[in-house]
Each structure stands twice: as C-alpha cells, then as structure tokens.
Scaffold this motif. Structure first.
Motif, PDB file in Angstrom:
ATOM      1  N   VAL A   1      -6.869   3.252  11.984  1.00  0.00           N
ATOM      2  CA  VAL A   1      -7.316   3.137  10.672  1.00  0.00           C
ATOM      3  C   VAL A   1      -9.039   2.862  11.197  1.00  0.00           C
ATOM      4  N   ALA A   2      -9.178   2.725  12.201  1.00  0.00           N
ATOM      5  CA  ALA A   2     -10.921   2.220  12.937  1.00  0.00           C
ATOM      6  C   ALA A   2     -11.152   3.206  12.232  1.00  0.00           C
TER       7      ALA A   2
ATOM      8  N   ILE B   1     -15.044   6.402   8.735  1.00  0.00           N
ATOM      9  CA  ILE B   1     -15.620   7.710   7.773  1.00  0.00           C
ATOM     10  C   ILE B   1     -16.414   6.719   6.630  1.00  0.00           C
ATOM     11  N   ILE B   2     -15.436   5.657   6.167  1.00  0.00           N
ATOM     12  CA  ILE B   2     -15.853   5.034   4.593  1.00  0.00           C
ATOM     13  C   ILE B   2     -17.083   4.486   4.741  1.00  0.00           C
ATOM     14  N   ARG B   3     -17.376   3.720   5.889  1.00  0.00           N
ATOM     15  CA  ARG B   3     -18.250   2.830   5.934  1.00  0.00           C
ATOM     16  C   ARG B   3     -19.342   3.658   6.212  1.00  0.00           C
TER      17      ARG B   3
ATOM     18  N   TRP C   1       2.812  -0.983   6.326  1.00  0.00           N
ATOM     19  CA  TRP C   1       2.351  -1.961   5.955  1.00  0.00           C
ATOM     20  C   TRP C   1       1.693  -2.943   6.512  1.00  0.00           C
ATOM     21  N   ARG C   2       1.438  -2.723   8.556  1.00  0.00           N
ATOM     22  CA  ARG C   2       0.852  -3.312   9.091  1.00  0.00           C
ATOM     23  C   ARG C   2      -0.619  -2.981   8.864  1.00  0.00           C
ATOM     24  N   GLU C   3      -0.717  -1.420   8.772  1.00  0.00           N
ATOM     25  CA  GLU C   3      -2.011  -0.964   9.035  1.00  0.00           C
ATOM     26  C   GLU C   3      -2.664  -0.450   7.987  1.00  0.00           C
ATOM     27  N   LEU C   4      -1.887  -0.880   6.321  1.00  0.00           N
ATOM     28  CA  LEU C   4      -2.081  -1.108   4.900  1.00  0.00           C
ATOM     29  C   LEU C   4      -2.595  -2.897   4.954  1.00  0.00           C
ATOM     30  N   HIS C   5      -2.011  -3.672   5.777  1.00  0.00           N
ATOM     31  CA  HIS C   5      -2.730  -4.255   5.278  1.00  0.00           C
ATOM     32  C   HIS C   5      -4.666  -4.629   6.095  1.00  0.00           C
ATOM     33  N   PHE C   6      -4.348  -4.334   6.911  1.00  0.00           N
ATOM     34  CA  PHE C   6      -5.858  -4.526   8.043  1.00  0.00           C
ATOM     35  C   PHE C   6      -6.005  -3.781   7.639  1.00  0.00           C
TER      36      PHE C   6
END
Length: 523
Positions: A297-298, A303-305, A346-351
C-alpha cells in the motif's frame, strides 16, 4: 496558358515568373510570398515522419523554406539532371519532386505543349511513386498537366488510398482520376485550414498512440511474477519505478499548455492521451491491488503522490487544464482500489482511502478519498466530463466514464466476476462511506433528522450507484451481511462502530433518493 503568350523564350518566361515569386523587402514585411500555414503543416508532417514524398507542380521554393525551418533538408528533384544525381527515393527522409521545374531554372514547364509529356525518367519515377505510396491531393485541379494526369491513370495498383481535398465541386478531369484510383473526396474551406487540421489530428493520434499491447501484457505479467515471491521485491520496486518515470516523461513530452483556450475537442484529445500514457502503470497497480499484500500500500501511495506532484508543477493557465493534469493519479487510484475490492482486502482499502496527500494550493494535507475520488477531485466537475461523446450530463459523468474505461482495463487483473458493475460500484460506495468518517455520529443523525433546516442528509461523494438504485441496493445488502459487515468494521470502515456504519449507509440512501428526484426533474 498566359505565361506562354507573354514570353517567347523559356528565359523570358523564367524572368517574368521570377518577379512574381521572389519576395521584395515590402513583401516580407507584409508577410507576402512567404510560406503559409499549409507549407508549415506539410513540413511538420515530414519532420514527424508521416510524409516522405511530395509532388509539387509549383515553381516556387516556399515548401523548401518551410522544410528547412523545421530542420528538414529535402532531396529536391526539379530536372532530369537533378534526378540522376539525387539520393535514391528509398533512402530519402523527404523527397520533393517538382515536376514542372524550379523558377530559377530555365527548364521550367508551363506551356500546354511542355506539360503534355514528361521525360522517360520522370515517367518511371512517377509510376513507382503512384504504385508504392498513398496519395493526398490538395491544390491541384486535375484538369491540366496532361503528363501528370497520364501518370495517375497509368497506375493500376490501388493498394494505398487516394484522398482528394478541394474547395467546391471537382471537375470532370479530377473526378476521372478519383474514380480510377477509387479515391475519396474531401470538401475543405481552404488548404491552410485542411492541412493544419490534418497535422493537428495526426500529432494527437501519435501522442495518444496506445503502447503496444504485448509490451503492456509483459509489464503486467512481470508484476504478477514478482509478487509471487518476497525475494523479488527489489525487482518489483525497480519495475514500478521505471514505469512511473516513463509515465511522467510521456506526460511531459505531450507538451500540453495550460494557457490554451478551453474547448471540447482539445479536452477529449487530452483525456485520450492521459489514458493511453497511464494504462500500463494503472494495470500494474491493479495487479498489486488484486494479488499484493499490506506491504504494497505504501509503495502504491508513493507512486500516486509522485505522479500527482510531478504533473502539478504548472503555476499559470486555465484552471480546467491545470486540474486535468492530475487525471493520471485518479486513474492509478481507481485501478488500485478496484484491485483491492476484487480481493476483498478491506483493511488495505480503508488504509489506502484514508492515506494523506499533499494537495496543490492547500496548506493542510487531505485524505486520498477527499482529493482524488469522484467529484472531490479538482478536475472531476461534471461540466468538463459531459464534453465526452455519448455521456449523459444529468448523471455523474466521470463515474460513468471510469466505469466504462476500467471495464476494459481491469480484464488483466480482475479476472472473471459475475458482475463488473457491482465490483466497480462497490469500490465507489466504499469510498463514499470512508468520506463520511469526517462526520460525527451525532452530526449524521442530526442531519438525517432534518434538525436546523438541513436537507435530510450530510453530503458525501456518490457516483453511479446514486442513480442506479437496484445496483446500490445489491451492494448494501452485501455489506450489511453479518460476516462482511464485521470484516469491514474490523478494517476501520464506519470508524469500527456498527452504529456509525449503519448511519453512513442510511445517509447514502437519503442522498441517493435526492439524486433520483433531481434526475427525474431535470432529465
């Protein structure tokens, strides 16, 4: 043939033409007898590599001037002698055949008798050109120049198309040539506008050209392979870094100006170019969303940032163009989010949705869901996206467009699902519910009780499911299932509180009802 009546000899005729063609100081000052927009458009197409052979019936050197200004040195053939010493056709990047000669050469052809027949060498060259190249005709009547007409009619192969651009109706001679080559007629206002438009459209197509599907598939396959084992994490990082820099470089090379006038055609072209450039990396992060783990996720957020910050260096210009610069970051966000929903991570999605972004012209950072999601993205205004062809401006156009786009892109990482529509709408609803976490439970309940003159709900970003009640009802039933709901609460949705989670869903329903009512009234 007026020129043949004015001069007895070729020298006299050449001298007369010289005065009409050679610009004086006054001509240059007033922009006369200089290359036109059409000349420069042709030169640009040569410089870009789309045009290699030009046949001209003109005596002047305007085209040569335009080519040289664009950094192209043409192989110019204006006589049989020049043909014998010229670079071979196959080896020339720009071959300019001036079939009637050059105004500085006394061997020009401009009488009816002189134009009735070419030398055998010219005939052989023209036969080869008409056999091996397609034709775009502009500025030629096709009525005179008998030897040139004869060369076209001698050509029996039609492996490449002919396009004849003309202002008004074609004459009988031109129609005969078009019919012989099974060509196409194009009505134009004038040569300048036509050739400039051709140049612009070809440049746009070249910039928007989709990367070779096989190379995209290779990037996707490599991403999947590197995800299989932890020891490949360095190779995965290097692959993503390389493709991220490639995306940023492609966007910079597109050369978009934020100062350009706002218009629908330019908007559509820019959207197509952004999407073509972003497709490989978007599919790669979609794969990571589907098959990665929480350690990724990080990396995806970095990449997005990075993409967001690199394309938002522009300081001046029209706001819509500046806002559109961050569209690639929206595409990457959507791809990763869909991948996460597909695997129910779901956890990664919310984070992910709750991760903070530094936003242009904002002092405080904002959550991803508040900066690159639906209408909360600064470029997501409905009036922009309604300019896309086939879109319904009454609905959430960006949401519909992303749904259509990722319906194609996601095949490489979503796999087989009973309904992509439900998958995509679930992604958007999870974003909507995450946004609601900015409120307190008491605030949501007060808004829904209509206290203090509120509208009966607290605003939240709602996409396609806001007007598609059947779709949203299916998703709500899914996430209210005891097991799914518990997983979502443990992941952090609804602040981990059942009462808040249910209140956010009720708030969504109320806002969707309002959207439905407005849709019926407006459309």
């Amino acid at each position: 043939m007026l020129v043949s009546e004015l001069g007895v000899s070729r020298d006299e005729r050449r001298s007369i033409l010289d005065s009409y063609i050679e610009p004086t100081a006054e001509d240059r000052e007033k922009g006369r007898k200089l290359p036109t927009a059409a000349h420069y458009a042709i030169a640009d197409l040569v410089q870009l590599g789309f045009v290699r052979v030009i046949i001209s019936t003109n005596f002047d050197r305007l085209l040569e001037s335009a080519l040289r200004e664009r950094g192209v040195e043409p192989t110019v053939v204006a006589s049989v002698d020049a043909l014998k010493g010229a670079e071979p056709l196959a080896h020339s990047n720009c071959y300019l055949l001036k079939v009637h000669g050059d105004y500085k050469d006394v061997r020009i052809l401009n009488t009816e008798n002189e134009l009735s027949k070419y030398s055998p060498e010219y005939d052989a060259l023209l036969d080869r050109i008409f056999d091996e190249y397609g034709l775009v005709v502009c500025g030629w009547s096709g009525e005179w120049d008998y030897a040139l007409r004869a060369a076209v009619l001698r050509s029996t192969n039609r492996r490449y198309s002919m396009f004849w651009a003309a202002h008004g109706e074609l004459g009988a001679g031109a129609l005969e040539l078009v019919a012989h080559r099974k060509g196409f007629q194009i009505r134009i206002a004038d040569a300048d506008k036509f050739l400039v438009e051709v140049r612009n459209r070809i440049e746009t197509l070249a910039r928007a050209h989709r990367q070779n599907p096989q190379s995209i598939d290779l990037l996707v396959s490599s991403t999947k392979r590197y995800l299989e084992k932890a020891e490949y994490r360095i190779q995965l990082d290097e692959l993503l870094t390389s493709e991220t820099h490639s995306l940023v470089n492609k966007l910079a090379a597109a050369g978009f100006s934020a100062g350009e006038n706002w218009n629908a055609e330019e908007f559509r072209q820019r959207v197509a170019i952004y999407e073509a450039a972003t497709e490989p990396l978007a599919k790669m992060v979609g794969v990571i969303g589907r098959w990665g783990d929480d350690s990724n996720v990080a990396m995806v957020m970095d990449i997005i940032r990075f993409v967001y910050s690199e394309v938002n260096e522009v300081r001046g210009g029209l706001t819509p163009w500046i806002n559109l610069l961050s569209y690639p970051a929206v595409l990457l966000t959507t791809a990763y989010g869909i991948g996460l929903v597909r695997s129910r991570r779901w956890r990664e999605l919310h984070f992910f949705l709750s991760s903070e972004m530094e936003i242009r012209n904002k002092v405080e950072p904002k959550r991803l869901v508040e900066s690159l999601f639906l209408g909360l993205w600064e470029g997501g205004e409905n009036s922009y996206w309604a300019m896309l062809e086939g879109m319904n401006p009454c609905k959430h156009v960006l949401s519909d467009h992303l749904f259509n786009l990722f319906g194609k892109w996601s095949e490489s990482f979503v796999g087989i699902v009973p309904s992509f529509e439900q998958l995509y709408d679930t992604w958007e609803m999870m974003g909507s519910l995450t946004y609601c976490e900015r409120y307190t439970l008491e605030g949501l309940q007060a808004a829904m009780s209509n206290k203090g003159g509120t509208r009966g709900y607290s605003w939240m970003p709602v996409g396609r499911s806001g007007w598609n009640i059947q779709a949203s009802d299916r998703i709500i039933r899914l996430i209210q299932n005891d097991d799914v709901k518990q997983s979502l609460l443990e992941a952090g949705f609804g602040k981990g509180q059942s009462d808040f989670f249910e209140a956010a869903i009720d708030n969504f329903k109320r806002m969707a009802d309002r959207i439905q009512l407005e849709l019926e009234l407006r459309c």
